[in-house]
Structures are given as structure tokens and as C-alpha cells.
Design an enzyme around this catalytic site. Structure first.
Site, PDB file in Angstrom:
ATOM      1  N   TYR A 198      20.943  69.418 187.052  1.00 29.35           N
ATOM      2  CA  TYR A 198      20.888  68.252 186.170  1.00 29.35           C
ATOM      3  C   TYR A 198      19.580  67.471 186.362  1.00 29.35           C
ATOM      4  O   TYR A 198      19.477  66.311 185.963  1.00 29.35           O
ATOM      5  CB  TYR A 198      22.082  67.321 186.412  1.00 29.35           C
ATOM      6  CG  TYR A 198      23.425  67.882 185.952  1.00 29.35           C
ATOM      7  CD1 TYR A 198      23.546  69.154 185.395  1.00 29.35           C
ATOM      8  CD2 TYR A 198      24.577  67.124 186.067  1.00 29.35           C
ATOM      9  CE1 TYR A 198      24.775  69.652 184.982  1.00 29.35           C
ATOM     10  CE2 TYR A 198      25.813  67.614 185.647  1.00 29.35           C
ATOM     11  CZ  TYR A 198      25.901  68.886 185.119  1.00 29.35           C
ATOM     12  OH  TYR A 198      27.129  69.367 184.709  1.00 29.35           O
ATOM     13  N   LYS A 253      26.516  78.648 196.530  1.00 27.38           N
ATOM     14  CA  LYS A 253      26.504  80.035 196.072  1.00 27.38           C
ATOM     15  C   LYS A 253      25.237  80.679 196.660  1.00 27.38           C
ATOM     16  O   LYS A 253      24.410  81.249 195.947  1.00 27.38           O
ATOM     17  CB  LYS A 253      26.509  80.065 194.530  1.00 27.38           C
ATOM     18  CG  LYS A 253      26.699  81.437 193.924  1.00 27.38           C
ATOM     19  CD  LYS A 253      28.129  81.941 193.957  1.00 27.38           C
ATOM     20  CE  LYS A 253      28.198  83.353 193.377  1.00 27.38           C
ATOM     21  NZ  LYS A 253      29.556  83.925 193.411  1.00 27.38           N
ATOM     22  N   ASP A 268      32.820  79.905 193.549  1.00 25.63           N
ATOM     23  CA  ASP A 268      33.868  80.534 192.729  1.00 25.63           C
ATOM     24  C   ASP A 268      35.170  80.638 193.514  1.00 25.63           C
ATOM     25  O   ASP A 268      36.262  80.377 192.986  1.00 25.63           O
ATOM     26  CB  ASP A 268      33.413  81.894 192.172  1.00 25.63           C
ATOM     27  CG  ASP A 268      32.613  82.723 193.160  1.00 25.63           C
ATOM     28  OD1 ASP A 268      32.353  82.239 194.289  1.00 25.63           O
ATOM     29  OD2 ASP A 268      32.248  83.867 192.822  1.00 25.63           O
ATOM     30  N   ASP A 327      30.426  68.597 189.475  1.00 27.06           N
ATOM     31  CA  ASP A 327      30.928  68.157 188.177  1.00 27.06           C
ATOM     32  C   ASP A 327      32.136  69.010 187.778  1.00 27.06           C
ATOM     33  O   ASP A 327      33.209  68.500 187.419  1.00 27.06           O
ATOM     34  CB  ASP A 327      29.794  68.290 187.143  1.00 27.06           C
ATOM     35  CG  ASP A 327      30.129  67.642 185.808  1.00 27.06           C
ATOM     36  OD1 ASP A 327      31.212  67.050 185.686  1.00 27.06           O
ATOM     37  OD2 ASP A 327      29.288  67.738 184.889  1.00 27.06           O
ATOM     38  N   ASP A 383      36.589  68.226 188.096  1.00 30.69           N
ATOM     39  CA  ASP A 383      37.541  68.317 186.973  1.00 30.69           C
ATOM     40  C   ASP A 383      38.713  69.242 187.322  1.00 30.69           C
ATOM     41  O   ASP A 383      39.861  68.959 186.985  1.00 30.69           O
ATOM     42  CB  ASP A 383      36.853  68.839 185.699  1.00 30.69           C
ATOM     43  CG  ASP A 383      36.276  67.703 184.833  1.00 30.69           C
ATOM     44  OD1 ASP A 383      35.868  66.676 185.408  1.00 30.69           O
ATOM     45  OD2 ASP A 383      36.237  67.839 183.608  1.00 30.69           O
TER      46      ASP A 383
HETATM   47 MG    MG Z   1      32.214  65.841 184.161  1.00 31.16          MG
END
Ligand code: MG
Ligand code: NAI
Length: 361
Positions: free
Chosen positions: A131, A188, A221, A245, A249
Site C-alpha cells: 500500500y 510469505k 496462506d 488488511d 477481515d
Molecule cells: Mg479492509
């Protein structure tokens, strides 16, 4: 007690941000704590009106405030010249490097026999990674490239936040048989050898300074699967921006979904609190958005402001934060519930119930 009020900058933003942030402000006002509210504009509608997604006045007001309460902004998924998500920019401009996202499943789900409850925190690096905003196109648009930026400095400071938090959470657990403090470093590095390799190495270095906190590591993962199947194994997760992020969720499904997920964005000098959810255009304007995530942010905000409040009222800030969190839990158990939790209550009914419980608990 005549403490000067602390200033909270309120940025409702777009969509349901304008419905849930007033609910959170109403809860804060009901406490009678010495708070002063100012409001500022940001987001997609602001961009369409004035050509700026994050006007300079908003940024200046955020810098000057003791804390920011942010709703949500709508960002189109197609490129729009001059538009960048104002929340991503605010996090970077205010150097809010730590995004803290707690999840707990209290009350447990019906028929759930697991011995341990879900009580975890995702600590997400908030200023760099994928980001960082370093995207470009080449070959006349046939190739798109994003640079993933990982620095030693940002990795070290976010790892410290995670280990300090794990230590503090452990200290706050009263039970003798409380599980040990643990930080899971998620990366990762088997594929992203340089960027995740650096993040992993620095986080493991930081771990050395916390012998009282267990450190383990997991590929992102595998972590996603574990969060979906064995969430109770986690305590504190620390990871890079995009991974955090997504994983937060996944994790928030255990805490009642997006309507209940709150977050703190913390830096050395500034703090911003925002629900994890977005502008929810599918329900915006209907008055049925769940305000509990935003109200949870109000509780996190008060707890944080206790450090800035004058000594004689600092404990009041903490006490009201705890009362609001208890009130949220009661409403979560007993209702009223908005449609996302299976009920048919509107935003204001849930807000009023939280205020009533907060004032009487
Ligand atoms: Mg989000
Ligand atoms: P979203 O979080 O806005 O909505 C996802 C789903 O969850 C929708 O069905 C929505 O109705 C539901 N939902 C979310 N919050 C709820 C609440 N408080 N009560 C009841 N239901 C709730 O995510 P989505 O749909 O992916 O994105 C919509 C817009 O929001 C996009 O423009 C996106 O860019 C923006 N967004 C902004 C964020 C921010 O400002 N931090 C974060 C995520 C998305």
C-alpha cells in the site's frame, strides 16, 4: 474537576460512515467527559464537490486534534485522476504506523464447545508494504507494476508494538491458568524472499528482547486457514499491510462480522479510530447500519485518551471505556440487533440501548 476538554476530530466520510459516526459521538457525549468535537470532510463525495479527497484543512485539523474518529470512505475500484483513498493517505501523513484490530467472540456461539474463546488482535503495519502507493504502468498500459516496500525501521517498530501488546494483554489476564503471551509473525518469506524475508528477520530479532512472550511464525496462506478453523490458537498476530488488511477481515467473522469490528491506528503523536468496515453502499441511507463497530472505536478512543487526559480524570476515561465495552457486549447478547446480526432494529435503537446500558452499568 475543571479539565480543559480534549479535542476529537470527527470525519464521518461517505455512506454509512455518516450514520455510525454520529452514533459513536452520541455515546461519547453521554459520558459527560471533557471532550470537544470538531467535524471535517473527506472522501469520495468531498472529492466530487471540491476536487480533493482529503482537503488540507482536514489534514491540519487531524494533526491538531487529540484524536480522530473516522467513519468510512467510498473509493472507486477503477483509477480516477487525482483520487487516492484518504484513509490510506491519512495513515501515512500522520504516521499512524500501527493498525490494531482486536477480535473476541464473547458471547460464544450456540453449540460451541471449544474450551478457549477467540480473543486475538491483528497488528497490521500501516504505512508501507503493497500500500506504499508505488504503482505504475508500462508497455502503454499492457503491464501494471506495484512496488512492495518493506523497511527495517517500520518492521521493527510494528514488531515492538505487537510484543508490547502481547505482554500487556497477558498482564491484564487475571486467571492463574491464563495462556502464555504469544505473537505470531505472519509472512510469505518462502516466496517474497527479500521483502517478507526482511520483515520476518527483523520481527524475530525483536522477539529476542521479549523472552516472556512466545514467538512463532506462519505463512500467510496457512494463517488464513487457521484463522478460519482454529482462531483460538492466536493471541497477537503481526504482519505487513495488505496481509493484515485481509486477515483482519477473516478474523472479524468470529467477532460478529464487520458490524462489530473496531480498530485503532496509532503513531507516536497521533491516533485515529475507525470501524474496519467501509461505506457499505448497499445499505447506506436506510438507517440500518450496525453502529457497534463505531461505538467500539469510541471505547478504544477513550482508553487511549486516558494517557493524554489530566491525571484527575484519566481514570474516568478508562472507566467509561470499560462501561461502553460492557454495554456493547450486553447488546450483542440481548439485542436489539440490526439486520446484519439477524434482527430488525434500526441504528438509533441499538445506539440508545448502548447508551442506556453505559449509563446504568
Ligand atoms: Mg479492509
Ligand atoms: P463494506 O465494509 O462497505 O461492506 C461489506 C458488506 O458488509 C456489505 O454488505 C455491507 O452492507 C456490510 N456492512 C459493512 N459494515 C456494516 C455495518 N456497520 N452494519 C451492517 N452491515 C455492514 O465493504 P465493500 O462493500 O467492500 O466496500 C464498499 C466501499 O467502502 C468501497 O468504496 C470501498 O472502497 C470502501 N471501503 C472503505 C474502507 C475505509 O474507509 N476504511 C474500508 C473498506 C471499504
Amino acid at each position: 474537576m475543571n479539565a480543559p476538554p480534549l479535542t476529537i476530530l470527527v470525519i464521518p466520510g461517505d455512506g454509512i460512515g455518516r450514520e455510525v459516526i454520529p452514533a459513536a459521538v452520541a455515546v461519547l457525549q453521554s459520558t459527560g467527559l471533557p471532550l470537544r468535537f470538531a467535524e471535517a470532510d473527506a472522501g469520495w463525495e468531498c472529492f466530487q464537490r471540491c476536487g480533493e479527497a482529503l482537503p488540507l484543512e482536514t489534514l491540519d485539523a487531524a494533526r491538531a486534534a487529540d484524536a480522530v474518529l473516522f467513519g468510512a470512505v467510498a473509493s472507486p475500484s477503477h483509477p480516477v485522476a487525482g483520487y487516492r483513498s484518504p484513509i490510506v493517505r491519512l495513515r501515512r501523513e500522520l504516521d499512524l504506523y500501527a493498525n490494531i484490530r482486536p477480535v473476541f467472540d464473547d458471547p460464544p456461539r450456540a453449540g460451541d464447545l471449544r474450551a478457549r474463546r477467540v480473543d486475538l488482535v491483528v497488528v497490521r503495519e500501516n504505512t508501507e508494504g503493497l500500500y506504499a502507493g508505488r504503482e505504475r504502468v508500462e508497455d502503454g498500459g499492457a503491464t501494471a507494476i506495484a512496488e512492495r516496500v518493506i523497511t527495517r525501521r517500520a518492521s521493527e517498530r510494528i514488531a515492538r508494538v505487537a510484543f508490547e501488546l502481547a505482554r500487556a494483554r497477558h498482564a491484564a489476564r487475571s486467571a492463574e491458568d491464563a495462556p502464555p503471551a504469544k505473537v505470531t509473525i505472519v509472512h510469505k518469506a518462502n516466496v517474497l524472499r527479500e521483502t517478507c524475508g526482511l520483515f520476518r528477520a527483523v520481527a524475530l530479532e525483536v522477539a529476542q528482547a521479549y523472552p516472556d512472550v512466545q514467538a512463532d511464525e506462519m505463512l500467510v496462506d496457512a494463517c488464513a486457514l487457521q484463522l478460519a478453523t482454529r482462531p483460538e490458537r492466536f493471541d497477537v498476530i503481526v504482519t505487513t499491510n495488505l496481509f493484515g488488511d485481509i486477515l483482519s477481515d477473516v478474523a472479524c467473522a468470529w467477532g460478529g462480522g464487520l458490524g462489530l469490528a473496531s480498530s485503532a491506528n496509532l503513531g507516536e503523536r497521533h491516533a485515529l479510530f475507525e470501524p474496519v468496515h467501509g461505506a457499505a453502499p448497499d445499505i447506506a441511507g436506510k438507517g440500518i447500519a450496525n453502529p457497534l463497530a463505531a461505538i467500539g472505536c469510541a471505547a478504544l478512543l477513550l482508553d487511549h485518551l486516558a494517557h493524554r487526559a489530566p491525571l484527575d480524570v484519566a481514570s474516568d476515561f478508562r472507566a467509561w471505556s470499560a462501561r461502553i465495552q460492557r454495554a456493547i457486549r450486553r447488546v450483542r447478547v440481548a439485542g436489539p440487533h440490526t439486520p446484519d446480526l439477524g434482527g430488525n432494529a434500526v441504528t438509533s435503537e441499538v445506539t440508545n440501548a448502548v447508551i442506556a446500558h453505559t449509563l446504568t452499568s
